[in-house]
Design a protein around this motif. Structure first.
Motif, short mmCIF file in Angstrom:
data_model
loop_
_atom_site.label_atom_id
_atom_site.label_comp_id
_atom_site.label_asym_id
_atom_site.label_seq_id
_atom_site.Cartn_x
_atom_site.Cartn_y
_atom_site.Cartn_z
N ASN A 32 -12.68 -2.17 3.66
CA ASN A 32 -13.48 -2.59 2.51
C ASN A 32 -13.65 -1.42 1.54
O ASN A 32 -14.23 -0.39 1.89
N PRO A 33 -13.17 -1.54 0.30
CA PRO A 33 -13.25 -0.41 -0.65
C PRO A 33 -14.67 -0.04 -1.02
O PRO A 33 -14.91 1.06 -1.53
N GLU A 34 -15.66 -0.91 -0.76
CA GLU A 34 -17.05 -0.60 -1.07
C GLU A 34 -17.55 0.62 -0.30
O GLU A 34 -18.49 1.28 -0.72
N ASN A 58 0.83 -1.21 0.00
CA ASN A 58 0.00 0.00 0.00
C ASN A 58 0.86 1.26 0.00
O ASN A 58 0.52 2.27 -0.63
N ASP A 98 -14.35 6.66 8.43
CA ASP A 98 -14.76 6.00 7.18
C ASP A 98 -16.04 5.18 7.30
O ASP A 98 -16.90 5.19 6.41
N THR A 129 -7.34 2.34 -3.24
CA THR A 129 -8.59 2.66 -3.94
C THR A 129 -9.10 4.05 -3.61
O THR A 129 -9.64 4.75 -4.48
N ILE A 130 -8.94 4.47 -2.37
CA ILE A 130 -9.48 5.76 -1.94
C ILE A 130 -8.84 6.89 -2.74
O ILE A 130 -9.52 7.75 -3.30
N LYS A 180 -17.34 3.79 -2.60
CA LYS A 180 -17.79 3.70 -3.99
C LYS A 180 -18.83 4.76 -4.36
O LYS A 180 -18.97 5.12 -5.52
N ILE A 235 -5.82 1.94 2.02
CA ILE A 235 -6.07 1.22 0.77
C ILE A 235 -5.96 2.19 -0.41
O ILE A 235 -6.50 3.30 -0.37
#
Length: 619
Positions: free
Chosen positions: A293-295, A209, A269, A316-317, A298, A314
């Protein structure tokens, strides 16, 4: 030279803040503390309580009593951390020091500054104060440093070597402080065990990461940049509201709609979906879990808000967010931050963490300079049998381990069920409140859940009516916060980090040479070659490699790829009894094998994760 003069001269080796606070108190009158003589005309310290005099040493032979006290305990093991409750006249602590061989560390916590100031006047303490491996904490002078020093000196490897000693009558006079001292020790031990489990299980992900996030760190901002922006304005009368995702949030979340810019709203978060579901604006989010959890991120609206991240959050954020990003520096990022600081003179900034995003959110509010902090949704218990606010389970598991449940006092006085992990967060908040007693007032407006001692309890409506009186345009402040790097600085650093694998390869060669030195040392031990020049040269080379482990900042990043080996070998060295040179060398080789493997993995990940991104910018 008089006793006081020698003692005060010894204080010069301590932190400046300690010295200044001592000087402000040194001439104070004592309310309960005084010196009395023993039967053989020696001095000891006494404390008067309710008409009774409590002696802090023997009235007969204080020197002999101190010797017996020290020798009455087991021999200290190498690398032990000795936590002493009380200083008194220094005699007992001095005897404990005589039982140490230089590998141990001693933390002396004196719960009453009157005892310390009187001891400074009447008893020699200079030899104790000047020892680098003795750390003195005096309540009323530097009491806030106790937890930090315990956390620094107690680790996973030496957790079973922590011992505690209570000087005579300190348990009777300072029972509550003694209990808190023990609680802080246990908290540090549990924290490091938890961290070890996390790092062993997820070390590779943490390090990966960092590599994924590094390009974003270079182009975005730091929490220091955010602090610079906010500190241009007077926020002394404006509170920070930390929104957590406890089940009680369902009760009062809608009241946040009326806050606007009359508070700085920090949303953890796990609470983001609850806020957006109610169409409630917040000023900044925060996410620090490298396995989140990246969900959770979204939804398009969530991507429009600025967010504070750690450099191992993560990826993704950062990839999907459309607003400002502000990074803090986590463990393992030290080497990267050192390179950044050398180039631009700035660090990212670091937050105190208690293991949860809510504790980081509290630390963020503290870091930014808010003097009033309001907690909501901070249940830290299974309020109404639930774990989180409504809708939370749609993105994360909703599980409890029945074997790890405990009971805690609720805000309404009832007993609530919680688990060990959440209870550790509660204790962290209580310690943080004590640490900030003179700077920050904490208000618990959760309206349910566990009681956080030290926080002022009130409803969210009461908190808003009482505390949210002034406005500040926080969205504009955040939007205009400076970037960490100029374009030129960013370009130079991208070039530097693009060649990180070259640096790692050079480090690997030093590790290999260290292994060869250990192997030669073993051969010479077996052939009785200890008195040869070659033996001394191998010892010198091994010392250089050991210094790399301590001084090379990128080693913390590399160790994430070799955590299991590092912890196993370190614990083996700490707990083993009287190791021979050969046994130490064999363990050294095991450790270096782990580091070599970690470097190999790190080089592979740099090539596959970092270089492809930087290549587009560097060439």
């Amino acid at each position: 030279m008089e006793i006081l003069e020698r003692n005060e001269q010894a204080l010069e080796c301590l932190e400046k803040k300690f010295i200044l606070k001592y000087q402000s108190l040194k001439d104070c009158d004592f309310e309960h503390c005084f010196v009395t003589e023993t039967i053989n005309h020696q001095k000891i310290i006494c404390q008067e309580r309710d008409g009774y005099n409590w002696r802090l040493n023997s009235i007969y032979e204080p020197e002999l009593a101190a010797q017996k006290y020290a020798k009455g305990h087991s021999k200290f093991k190498d690398y032990a951390v000795i936590c002493v409750f009380g200083l008194s006249d220094g005699r007992a602590v001095r005897e404990l020091c005589k039982m140490c061989n230089g590998t141990q560390k001693i933390i002396v916590y004196e719960p009453d500054h009157e005892n310390f100031i009187l001891a400074m006047r009447e008893f020699p303490l200079d030899d104790i104060i000047e020892k680098e491996w003795v750390y003195l904490v005096v309540e009323g002078i530097n009491g806030e440093r106790l937890h930090g020093k315990l956390d620094e000196w107690i680790g996973y490897e030496n957790r079973n070597l922590v011992t505690q000693y209570i000087l005579p009558n300190y348990d009777a006079l300072y029972l509550k402080q003694g209990e808190e001292y023990i609680e802080k020790m246990l908290y540090c031990i549990k924290k490091h065990v938890f961290n070890m489990n996390t790092e062993v299980a997820f070390g590779k992900q943490l390090a990966n990461n960092l590599l994924y996030n590094l390009p974003y760190v270079l182009r975005e901002s730091s929490i220091n940049n955010l602090k610079q922006a906010i500190n241009q304005y007077d926020i002394s009368e404006i509170p920070a509201i930390i929104v957590s995702a406890g089940p009680s949030l369902d009760k009062n979340i809608r009241q946040l709609k009326e806050v606007g810019n009359r508070a700085f709203i920090i949303a953890v978060d796990s609470a983001l979906k609850a806020l957006t579901r109610e169409n409630i604006d917040f000023h900044i989010g925060i996410s620090v879990d490298p396995r989140k959890n990246p969900e959770l991120f979204k939804e398009e609206r969530i991507r429009q808000y600025p967010i504070v991240l750690t450099a191992n959050s993560i990826p993704t954020i950062a990839k999907e967010n459309k607003s400002r990003l502000f990074y803090e520096s986590p463990a393992g990022f030290e080497g990267f931050e050192e390179v950044i600081e050398k180039r631009c003179g700035e660090k990212l900034g670091e937050l105190h963490t208690g293991g949860s995003v809510a504790t980081d959110a509290f630390s963020l509010a503290e870091f930014l300079g808010f003097q009033k902090i309001i907690l909501i949704g901070q249940d830290l218990a299974f309020t109404g049998g639930k774990t989180h606010v409504s809708g939370f389970a749609e993105s994360e598991a909703n599980k409890r381990d029945e074997d790890l449940l405990v009971e805690v006092e609720g805000m309404d006085g009832s007993m609530l069920r919680t688990d060990i992990q959440m209870d550790s967060y509660r204790k962290w908040f209580e310690l943080a409140i004590k640490r900030n007693t003179e700077k920050i007032t904490v208000y618990n407006a959760t309206e349910g859940g566990a009681r956080i001692h030290g926080a002022v309890e009130l409803t969210l409506k009461e908190a808003i009516d009482r505390l949210c009186q002034k406005e500040q345009d926080f969205p504009a402040i955040i939007a205009n916060a400076p970037r960490m790097l100029t374009e030129e600085e960013k370009s130079d650093l991208e070039q530097s980090f693009y060649h990180l694998d070259d640096y790692l390869d050079g480090l690997k060669q030093q590790i290999v040479e260290g292994k060869e030195a250990y192997q030669t040392l073993i051969r010479l031990e077996e052939s009785n070659g200890q008195n040869t020049a070659e033996y001394q040269e191998m010892v010198r080379r091994i010392g250089i490699v050991n210094d790399i482990d301590e001084q090379e900042q990128f080693m913390n990043f590399i160790k994430f790829y070799a955590k299991q080996t590092e912890y196993a070998v370190a614990e083996d060295i700490y707990t083993a009894e009287e190791l021979s040179v050969k046994e130490i060398a064999e363990r050294g080789i095991r450790l270096l094998n782990g580091y070599e493997e970690g470097i190999n993995i790190a080089m592979e990940q740099v090539d596959s994760i970092l270089k492809p991104v930087l290549k587009k910018r560097v060439f």
